[in-house]
Design a protein around this motif. Structure first.
Motif, PDB file in Angstrom:
ATOM      1  N   GLU A  96      -6.677  -3.297   4.431  1.00 28.80           N
ATOM      2  CA  GLU A  96      -6.175  -3.308   6.077  1.00 28.80           C
ATOM      3  C   GLU A  96      -4.683  -2.518   5.894  1.00 28.80           C
ATOM      4  O   GLU A  96      -4.602  -1.989   7.029  1.00 28.80           O
ATOM      5  CB  GLU A  96      -5.893  -4.756   6.457  1.00 28.80           C
ATOM      6  N   GLN A  97      -3.947  -2.490   5.047  1.00 30.64           N
ATOM      7  CA  GLN A  97      -2.732  -1.767   4.910  1.00 30.64           C
ATOM      8  C   GLN A  97      -3.106  -0.346   4.974  1.00 30.64           C
ATOM      9  O   GLN A  97      -2.464   0.583   5.915  1.00 30.64           O
ATOM     10  CB  GLN A  97      -1.717  -2.049   3.860  1.00 30.64           C
ATOM     11  N   ASN A  98      -3.897   0.282   4.261  1.00 29.08           N
ATOM     12  CA  ASN A  98      -4.413   1.511   4.055  1.00 29.08           C
ATOM     13  C   ASN A  98      -5.110   1.894   5.511  1.00 29.08           C
ATOM     14  O   ASN A  98      -4.980   3.123   5.912  1.00 29.08           O
ATOM     15  CB  ASN A  98      -5.251   1.630   2.988  1.00 29.08           C
ATOM     16  N   MET A  99      -5.791   0.818   6.091  1.00 26.44           N
ATOM     17  CA  MET A  99      -6.621   1.496   7.319  1.00 26.44           C
ATOM     18  C   MET A  99      -5.367   1.471   8.267  1.00 26.44           C
ATOM     19  O   MET A  99      -5.784   2.571   9.222  1.00 26.44           O
ATOM     20  CB  MET A  99      -7.330   0.143   7.646  1.00 26.44           C
ATOM     21  N   ILE A 100      -4.349   0.871   8.467  1.00 27.67           N
ATOM     22  CA  ILE A 100      -3.391   1.213   9.526  1.00 27.67           C
ATOM     23  C   ILE A 100      -2.756   2.574   9.336  1.00 27.67           C
ATOM     24  O   ILE A 100      -2.559   3.274  10.289  1.00 27.67           O
ATOM     25  CB  ILE A 100      -2.464   0.123   9.522  1.00 27.67           C
ATOM     26  N   GLY A 101      -2.501   2.706   8.065  1.00 26.96           N
ATOM     27  CA  GLY A 101      -1.792   4.320   7.850  1.00 26.96           C
ATOM     28  C   GLY A 101      -2.844   5.308   8.157  1.00 26.96           C
ATOM     29  O   GLY A 101      -2.307   6.259   8.738  1.00 26.96           O
ATOM     30  N   PRO A 160      -8.581   7.829  21.218  1.00 28.28           N
ATOM     31  CA  PRO A 160      -8.073   6.820  20.709  1.00 28.28           C
ATOM     32  C   PRO A 160      -8.724   6.512  19.062  1.00 28.28           C
ATOM     33  O   PRO A 160      -9.654   6.920  18.910  1.00 28.28           O
ATOM     34  CB  PRO A 160      -8.009   5.591  21.652  1.00 28.28           C
ATOM     35  N   VAL A 161      -7.820   5.816  18.432  1.00 26.66           N
ATOM     36  CA  VAL A 161      -8.558   5.211  17.102  1.00 26.66           C
ATOM     37  C   VAL A 161      -8.492   3.896  17.241  1.00 26.66           C
ATOM     38  O   VAL A 161      -7.550   3.005  17.386  1.00 26.66           O
ATOM     39  CB  VAL A 161      -7.513   5.695  15.932  1.00 26.66           C
ATOM     40  N   PHE A 162      -9.723   3.225  17.028  1.00 29.61           N
ATOM     41  CA  PHE A 162      -9.847   1.727  17.031  1.00 29.61           C
ATOM     42  C   PHE A 162     -10.020   1.499  15.557  1.00 29.61           C
ATOM     43  O   PHE A 162     -10.853   1.915  14.809  1.00 29.61           O
ATOM     44  CB  PHE A 162     -11.173   1.304  17.609  1.00 29.61           C
ATOM     45  N   ALA A 163      -9.133   0.455  15.112  1.00 32.75           N
ATOM     46  CA  ALA A 163      -8.944  -0.071  13.805  1.00 32.75           C
ATOM     47  C   ALA A 163      -9.492  -1.420  13.748  1.00 32.75           C
ATOM     48  O   ALA A 163      -8.857  -2.268  14.297  1.00 32.75           O
ATOM     49  CB  ALA A 163      -7.528   0.253  13.274  1.00 32.75           C
ATOM     50  N   ASN A 164     -10.404  -1.843  12.741  1.00 33.07           N
ATOM     51  CA  ASN A 164     -11.024  -3.059  13.076  1.00 33.07           C
ATOM     52  C   ASN A 164     -10.985  -3.965  11.719  1.00 33.07           C
ATOM     53  O   ASN A 164     -11.046  -3.362  10.767  1.00 33.07           O
ATOM     54  CB  ASN A 164     -12.441  -2.913  13.524  1.00 33.07           C
ATOM     55  N   GLN A 181       2.894  -1.776   8.129  1.00 39.14           N
ATOM     56  CA  GLN A 181       2.407  -0.611   8.712  1.00 39.14           C
ATOM     57  C   GLN A 181       2.240  -0.625  10.181  1.00 39.14           C
ATOM     58  O   GLN A 181       2.301   0.526  11.008  1.00 39.14           O
ATOM     59  CB  GLN A 181       0.889  -0.355   7.818  1.00 39.14           C
ATOM     60  N   ILE A 182       1.916  -1.488  10.586  1.00 45.89           N
ATOM     61  CA  ILE A 182       1.721  -1.638  12.037  1.00 45.89           C
ATOM     62  C   ILE A 182       2.857  -1.280  12.974  1.00 45.89           C
ATOM     63  O   ILE A 182       3.212  -0.705  13.733  1.00 45.89           O
ATOM     64  CB  ILE A 182       1.144  -3.053  12.925  1.00 45.89           C
ATOM     65  N   LYS A 183       3.946  -2.055  12.400  1.00 50.05           N
ATOM     66  CA  LYS A 183       5.525  -1.879  12.813  1.00 50.05           C
ATOM     67  C   LYS A 183       5.970  -0.602  12.763  1.00 50.05           C
ATOM     68  O   LYS A 183       6.317  -0.097  13.835  1.00 50.05           O
ATOM     69  CB  LYS A 183       6.376  -2.803  12.050  1.00 50.05           C
ATOM     70  N   VAL A 208      -3.171   3.769  18.630  1.00 52.16           N
ATOM     71  CA  VAL A 208      -4.283   2.936  17.766  1.00 52.16           C
ATOM     72  C   VAL A 208      -4.404   1.545  18.291  1.00 52.16           C
ATOM     73  O   VAL A 208      -3.416   1.046  18.750  1.00 52.16           O
ATOM     74  CB  VAL A 208      -3.369   2.865  16.384  1.00 52.16           C
ATOM     75  N   LYS A 209      -5.660   1.248  18.363  1.00 59.49           N
ATOM     76  CA  LYS A 209      -6.087   0.066  18.752  1.00 59.49           C
ATOM     77  C   LYS A 209      -6.565  -0.824  18.022  1.00 59.49           C
ATOM     78  O   LYS A 209      -7.493  -0.584  17.451  1.00 59.49           O
ATOM     79  CB  LYS A 209      -7.173   0.213  20.028  1.00 59.49           C
ATOM     80  N   ILE A 210      -5.806  -1.674  17.443  1.00 53.55           N
ATOM     81  CA  ILE A 210      -6.204  -2.792  16.599  1.00 53.55           C
ATOM     82  C   ILE A 210      -7.009  -3.810  17.182  1.00 53.55           C
ATOM     83  O   ILE A 210      -6.574  -4.535  18.043  1.00 53.55           O
ATOM     84  CB  ILE A 210      -4.913  -3.386  15.672  1.00 53.55           C
ATOM     85  N   VAL A 211      -7.997  -4.030  16.570  1.00 50.29           N
ATOM     86  CA  VAL A 211      -9.004  -5.159  16.909  1.00 50.29           C
ATOM     87  C   VAL A 211      -9.276  -6.138  15.890  1.00 50.29           C
ATOM     88  O   VAL A 211      -9.807  -5.890  14.645  1.00 50.29           O
ATOM     89  CB  VAL A 211     -10.420  -4.551  17.412  1.00 50.29           C
ATOM     90  N   GLY A 212      -8.755  -7.386  16.118  1.00 49.90           N
ATOM     91  CA  GLY A 212      -8.991  -8.485  14.917  1.00 49.90           C
ATOM     92  C   GLY A 212      -9.807  -9.569  15.468  1.00 49.90           C
ATOM     93  O   GLY A 212      -9.690 -10.371  16.529  1.00 49.90           O
ATOM     94  N   THR A 213     -10.903  -9.515  14.720  1.00 50.20           N
ATOM     95  CA  THR A 213     -11.930 -10.675  15.170  1.00 50.20           C
ATOM     96  C   THR A 213     -11.581 -11.968  14.327  1.00 50.20           C
ATOM     97  O   THR A 213     -10.718 -12.043  13.524  1.00 50.20           O
ATOM     98  CB  THR A 213     -13.380 -10.237  14.604  1.00 50.20           C
ATOM     99  N   HIS A 214     -12.341 -12.911  14.509  1.00 50.15           N
ATOM    100  CA  HIS A 214     -12.060 -14.407  13.672  1.00 50.15           C
ATOM    101  C   HIS A 214     -10.540 -14.699  14.011  1.00 50.15           C
ATOM    102  O   HIS A 214      -9.986 -15.392  13.254  1.00 50.15           O
ATOM    103  CB  HIS A 214     -12.247 -14.237  12.522  1.00 50.15           C
TER     104      HIS A 214
END
Length: 329
Positions: A73-78, A89-93, A106-108, A118-124
């Motif tokens: 996940e950290q790598n994905m955000i970078g 846009p970029v959707f990061a899931n 990384q988000i910060k 960047v649109k971070i989409v968190g399921t669960h």
């Protein structure tokens, strides 16, 4: 993504399909359908994944717009932040407890601080994966993301609101976080009303009690509690606060000015999330007392089904009514 859900629909067709089946489709499936439809229309839209199977259809049809980073996940955000040079846009899931908590730095820095689309989409999200235990509880994600500059924070109430929010976020120029659950939940909506980021939906006109809720189960609790109080002769309103940041201050202040008590409900810790945001607004101008319903400020070291854990935390109709009547009775 469920194999029985067709993926060859346009944006308009996805809206129609999800509306028709809004109480039976999982929000994450509705989101995946809409993201694929948006990706077909916009070749600059990118989808990043962390080994989540609900994006499989996107990967097969639009491979040049898709990257699976694996469980990183950290790598994905970078990577998502870097990809905004060529993709918007970029959707990061990913799963909410990991896409946010594990990748918070990384988000910060890379996303919120740089104000990138960047649109971070968190399921669960919330207690949706409580059967896996506290490692999979996502109870701080609203609080930490709403503290970040430039971030929009969205918690849809059901599959229908999810597809509306997905389209809205795709057209918004800034960074965002959207939290989704795991299982399908009953819909709140009988009409296809407009969705606007940052504008609460008035589900029931304010009364002596005002329920403000975000997300699927909390909004279902608020709706039922308001109905039961009305049956007892106590007027009760209900705001669906799908956007926690920017919070709809005008709606909160207008509705709370007519209430004797405000009760916030969220599938999140009772500190830092929706309840905290509402308290901040009301405290600045003075207003009725606020009772916050959420997971208590303890290490919630429990394993169990989602509904069991919600009930254990007091995120239920009985507690919502009790909190209201403690003030207005």
């Amino acid at each position: 993504m469920s194999t029985d859900i067709a993926t060859d629909r346009s944006v308009a067709e996805v809206f129609d399909h999800v509306w028709e089946h809004r109480s039976t489709i999982q929000s994450r499936d509705a989101y995946a359908m809409m993201l694929l439809a948006l990706g077909r229309e916009n070749p600059l839209l990118a989808c990043l994944a962390t080994d989540m199977d609900y994006e499989d259809h996107f990967a097969k049809e639009l491979p040049r717009q898709y990257v699976d980073l694996g469980i990183a996940e950290q790598n994905m955000i970078g990577v998502a932040a870097g990809m905004t040079v060529v993709a918007r846009p970029v959707f990061a899931n990913g799963m909410s407890p990991f896409a946010v908590a594990r990748a918070y730095e990384q988000i910060k820095i890379d996303v919120a601080g740089a104000n990138l689309p960047v649109k971070i989409v968190g399921t669960h999200a919330g207690l949706a994966s409580g059967h896996y235990g506290p490692t999979h509880h996502s109870l701080e994600d609203i609080g930490v993301t709403r503290m970040l500059p430039n971030m929009t924070v969205v918690s849809p109430a059901d599959a229908w609101e999810t597809v509306q929010a997905t389209v809205a976020l795709a057209g918004d120029p800034g960074p965002a976080y959207m939290r989704l659950g795991r299982l399908a939940t009953p819909t709140l909506f009988e009409e296809r009303t407009e969705f606007v980021l940052g504008k609460a939906r008035v589900m029931r006109e304010p009364g002596r009690v005002l329920f403000i809720a975000t997300g699927p189960h909390p909004n279902l609790v608020a709706a039922e509690a308001a109905r039961e109080l009305a049956a007892q002769g106590v007027s009760a309103g209900h705001l669906n606060m799908h956007t926690v940041k920017p919070l709809d201050r005008e709606a909160v202040l207008e509705a709370s000015a007519r209430a004797d008590v405000v009760v916030t409900i969220e599938d999140h810790r009772a500190v830092g999330g929706l309840g905290g945001a509402v308290c901040e607004v009301i405290a600045e101008v003075g207003g009725p007392p606020v009772r916050r319903i959420g997971v208590p400020d303890i290490h919630y070291d429990l394993v169990g089904g989602e509904q069991y854990l919600l009930n254990h935390a007091g995120i239920n109709v009985t507690n919502a009514i009790a909190q209201a009547l403690d003030v207005v009775a």
